[in-house]
Design a protein around this motif. Structure first.
Motif: not given
Length: 212
Positions: A186-212
């Motif tokens: 699962i971790i290996s799949f997620a790493d490859k997925w985010h390598e190809q789509r870096p804009w989707l990684k940690d979306v929730a954390r990024t949004v919270r940081e912008k809101l704060n």
């Protein structure tokens, strides 16, 4: 820590009622909590108790010989009705380790197996053979999970489980525990997925940081 379970043994309570639904197994008034606690009290409440709360003396789980029953033998289409996972949790808290019936409600079957409650599906005639003598003296059953057989000491009946469910029950795994067996993949799949789509990684954390 998960514990391998190869045998389930115990007194079998025969509740031969067809179409016993999840609303009867766990009535709605016991669904108010936000956790899984205290559900044993609600198991089959309207069958176990009168409206005033007094136990029904003729209901099988209230009989002295069956109060420690760990196997429930039900009728056809056991667990039909609404998707109510509390029905499974209540059985487990009550001490039920397995349910035997000729057929099960589809959603209940998935809920039970994914939570580690073994469901054994065998024909009605096989149930009748296993339960011969029930009502005169409690029948003790042994379920061999490795060999997929259930016996009363005289009659032995085979049953089927999917490979996934067999592995889960045998190794004491619920759905989460079973998924964690594939943690590295699962971790290996997620790493490859985010390598190809870096804009989707940690979306929730990024949004919270912008809101704060």
């Amino acid at each position: 820590m998960n514990t391998k379970t190869t045998l389930i043994e115990g007194i079998a309570a025969h509740l031969a009622q067809a179409n016993l639904d999840t609303d009867q197994i766990m009535p709605k008034q016991f669904l108010r909590g936000i956790d899984k606690q205290g559900l044993a009290a609600g198991l089959l409440y309207d069958l176990r108790f009168y409206p005033d709360g007094k136990p029904r003396p003729d209901f099988i789980l209230n009989l002295p010989d069956y109060q420690n029953a760990s196997i429930l033998v039900g009728g056809a289409n056991f667990g039909c009705g609404s998707s109510r996972e509390h029905a499974v949790w209540g059985m487990q808290q009550f001490g039920i380790k397995a349910v035997i019936a000729s057929s099960f409600g589809e959603i209940f079957y998935s809920n039970a197996m994914n939570n580690g409650l073994l469901l054994v599906m065998i024909p009605d005639e096989s149930i009748e053979q296993l339960m011969t003598g029930a009502g005169k003296a409690p029948v003790r059953l042994t379920i061999d999970i490795e060999k997929l057989k259930v016996t009363n000491g005289h009659v032995s009946v085979s049953f089927h489980l999917s490979e996934r469910h067999h592995k889960m029950i045998l190794n004491g795994l619920d759905m989460l525990g079973s998924s964690l067996l594939y943690k590295n993949e699962i971790i290996s799949f997620a790493d490859k997925w985010h390598e190809q789509r870096p804009w989707l990684k940690d979306v929730a954390r990024t949004v919270r940081e912008k809101l704060n």
